[in-house]
Design an enzyme around this catalytic site. Structure first.
Site, mmCIF file in Angstrom:
data_model
loop_
_atom_site.group_PDB
_atom_site.id
_atom_site.type_symbol
_atom_site.label_atom_id
_atom_site.label_comp_id
_atom_site.label_asym_id
_atom_site.label_seq_id
_atom_site.Cartn_x
_atom_site.Cartn_y
_atom_site.Cartn_z
ATOM 1 N N GLY A 239 0.763 -1.235 0.000
ATOM 2 C CA GLY A 239 0.000 0.000 0.000
ATOM 3 C C GLY A 239 0.794 1.284 0.000
ATOM 4 O O GLY A 239 0.226 2.373 -0.188
ATOM 5 N N PRO A 274 4.763 -5.264 -0.213
ATOM 6 C CA PRO A 274 4.808 -4.068 -1.063
ATOM 7 C C PRO A 274 4.901 -4.428 -2.547
ATOM 8 O O PRO A 274 5.565 -5.407 -2.905
ATOM 9 C CB PRO A 274 6.085 -3.363 -0.597
ATOM 10 C CG PRO A 274 6.945 -4.446 -0.044
ATOM 11 C CD PRO A 274 6.028 -5.514 0.495
ATOM 12 N N GLY A 275 4.223 -3.677 -3.382
ATOM 13 C CA GLY A 275 4.312 -3.885 -4.825
ATOM 14 C C GLY A 275 4.746 -2.593 -5.489
ATOM 15 O O GLY A 275 5.878 -2.444 -5.959
ATOM 16 N N TYR A 316 -8.313 4.779 -13.274
ATOM 17 C CA TYR A 316 -8.387 5.529 -12.009
ATOM 18 C C TYR A 316 -8.209 7.029 -12.204
ATOM 19 O O TYR A 316 -8.024 7.746 -11.223
ATOM 20 C CB TYR A 316 -7.265 5.130 -11.044
ATOM 21 C CG TYR A 316 -6.945 3.678 -10.893
ATOM 22 C CD1 TYR A 316 -7.909 2.766 -10.475
ATOM 23 C CD2 TYR A 316 -5.649 3.225 -11.112
ATOM 24 C CE1 TYR A 316 -7.566 1.433 -10.295
ATOM 25 C CE2 TYR A 316 -5.307 1.893 -10.923
ATOM 26 C CZ TYR A 316 -6.278 1.002 -10.520
ATOM 27 O OH TYR A 316 -5.934 -0.302 -10.339
ATOM 28 N N CYS A 346 -10.035 2.771 -29.892
ATOM 29 C CA CYS A 346 -11.319 3.400 -30.210
ATOM 30 C C CYS A 346 -12.166 3.626 -28.961
ATOM 31 O O CYS A 346 -13.221 3.002 -28.783
ATOM 32 C CB CYS A 346 -12.055 2.542 -31.224
ATOM 33 S SG CYS A 346 -11.108 2.396 -32.721
HETATM 34 N N1 PLP Z 1 -1.273 -7.193 -0.901
HETATM 35 C C1 PLP Z 1 -2.537 -7.285 -1.326
HETATM 36 C C2 PLP Z 1 -3.432 -8.275 -0.691
HETATM 37 C C3 PLP Z 1 -2.999 -6.476 -2.358
HETATM 38 O O1 PLP Z 1 -4.267 -6.579 -2.784
HETATM 39 C C4 PLP Z 1 -2.104 -5.540 -2.953
HETATM 40 C C5 PLP Z 1 -2.550 -4.644 -4.022
HETATM 41 O O2 PLP Z 1 -3.669 -4.525 -4.384
HETATM 42 C C6 PLP Z 1 -0.793 -5.490 -2.491
HETATM 43 C C7 PLP Z 1 -0.404 -6.317 -1.464
HETATM 44 C C8 PLP Z 1 0.216 -4.550 -3.080
HETATM 45 O O3 PLP Z 1 -0.137 -3.234 -2.905
HETATM 46 P P1 PLP Z 1 0.845 -2.064 -3.310
HETATM 47 O O4 PLP Z 1 1.255 -2.299 -4.704
HETATM 48 O O5 PLP Z 1 0.066 -0.839 -3.127
HETATM 49 O O6 PLP Z 1 2.011 -2.131 -2.368
#
Ligand code: PLP
Length: 416
Positions: A239, A274-275, A316, A346
């Site tokens: 997040g 984290p992503g 978004y 399109c």
């Molecule tokens: N964990 C869960 C369960 C998620 O649904 C998400 C993203 O939707 C993430 C981790 C990764 O979130 P972020 O990319 O904001 O760190």
């Protein structure tokens, strides 16, 4: 923040010119900086070194094999949400004891494969899912660890499509139901219900919502403990927000400083997912201006990348900075024009940026859409029968093609 910088008015990724990459691999093209990727993973690792959490990169942000493998080599685990992500994860060579699996709709088949591979945790989102995992684990004769995903019912200041910890969202289980599950956990003979999971949303730039959610969860853990139901693992999700435009998100260090005092009270081992923070600023989407179109109302820069390549602006209303790959050193105000940067799809919603200022922009120019490393390629599609684009990873002066461009043949390969 990242390794995309101008040298003599030319945009570079680390030591390689983007123009050169576009020439060799064509456009549209995703370009990643290995150094940016790894350094963001390390930022989190260092910030949380006091508690040494298991950091599981959230594959949904960017599931390219080479990206995930680079992080796995650094010691990361992987957070998955589907059988497909499990398949990819296992191919990276990640230890299955470093895989955690979330998602509200896991199928019986997906559950079975994950249990057979002895993944670390299922993050469970409902009672029927819990029952199903128990049933499958019993059939396989395996004791499976699960964490209950709590919906802490907090509002996160982010786009409504990416908040996941509010009571009205489909994710997680409310405290009352979770309490019952923990107090009756012996009913689930093949499960070790030993963890709590939370993930309140994505692109959250302040600590407040995280702290509020974690405080609720930690109070809950202590309450469970006082009733003899200890919790050994706490997964705090992902997040963390990044800079796309004017945001001033907390750094990894600031985030750690804010949440560590709360987390320490849980007396549990910590997992993180984290992503975006790791991959977001590590990638850009390079695109070429096909046409400049002027209407009585607007100027459009029509580029060769569309919403099928990067859907975030459409989905978004997300902002991505768009930079010229060759910048002008002069700024004659007469040359500054305002464009909507739009794709060839399109749909009127097919735009990458609106009302953007450029100096002397013309057909054939290259543009770099910044901050496209997370939820960029991984959300791309073949809409309008457009082959998905190539991805390259730069490491200093070295370049590796990490995904080749799809062909028209690829588009129909699975059709009968
Ligand atoms: N964990 C869960 C369960 C998620 O649904 C998400 C993203 O939707 C993430 C981790 C990764 O979130 P972020 O990319 O904001 O760190």
């Amino acid at each position: 923040m990242h390794d995309f910088n101008y040298k003599h008015n030319n945009l570079y990724c680390e030591s390689v010119s983007i123009e050169e990459l576009a020439g060799k691999y064509g456009t549209p093209l995703y370009v990643y900086s290995r150094n940016t990727l790894i350094s963001h993973y390390r930022k989190i690792k260092e910030a949380f070194s006091a508690i040494n959490p298991l950091i599981c990169f959230s594959m949904k942000a960017n599931s390219n094999f080479s990206i995930c493998k680079a992080l796995v080599k650094e010691g990361a685990g992987l957070d998955i949400v589907s059988g497909g992500e499990l398949y990819r994860a296992l191919k990276t060579g990640v230890a299955s004891k470093k895989i955690v699996y979330a998602g509200v709709g896991k199928t019986e088949k997906e559950i079975e494969i994950a249990i057979r591979h002895h993944i670390f945790f299922f993050n469970v989102e409902s009672i029927p899912e819990l029952e199903l995992i128990n049933k499958v684990a019993a059939r396989l004769g395996i004791q499976q660890k699960v964490a209950i995903r709590i919906n802490p019912d907090v509002k996160a200041s982010t786009h409504k499509y990416i908040t996941t910890g509010h009571g009205e969202n489909k994710f997680g289980i409310d405290f009352e139901t979770a309490r019952k599950i923990f107090l009756e956990r012996n009913r689930y003979k093949n499960l070790s219900i030993s963890g709590i999971h939370m993930h309140i949303g994505s692109q959250i730039v302040e600590a407040g919502p995280f702290i509020r959610a974690m405080e609720r969860v930690v109070d809950f853990i202590r309450d469970l403990e006082s009733h003899g139901a200890g919790v050994r693992w706490l997964n705090i999700g992902g997040g963390l927000g990044i800079i796309y435009s004017e945001e001033r998100p907390q750094t990894a260090k600031e985030y750690a400083k804010a949440v560590l005092p709360v987390l320490k009270k849980a007396k549990a081992n910590i997992i993180m997912e984290p992503g975006r923070f790791i991959a977001g600023n590590a990638g850009v989407l390079v695109t070429k201006v096909q046409y400049i179109k002027e209407t009585p109302r607007k100027k459009f820069a029509i580029v060769d990348a569309g919403m099928n390549d990067l859907i975030r602006p459409n989905l978004y209303g997300a902002y991505h900075e768009i930079l010229p790959v060759k910048s002008c050193s002069y700024s004659n105000s007469e040359e500054i024009k305002i464009f909507d940067v739009v794709g060839p799809i399109c749909e009127s919603g097919d735009f990458l940026g609106k009302d953007r200022k450029f100096i002397g922009l013309k057909e054939g120019d290259l543009l770099s859409v910044m901050g496209a490393g997370a939820y960029g390629f991984s959300m791309s599609s073949n809409y309008n029968s457009r082959p998905r684009v190539s991805e390259v990873m730069v490491d200093g002066s070295k370049v590796k093609l990490i995904r080749s461009r799809e062909t028209y043949e690829d588009l129909i390969r699975t059709e009968l």
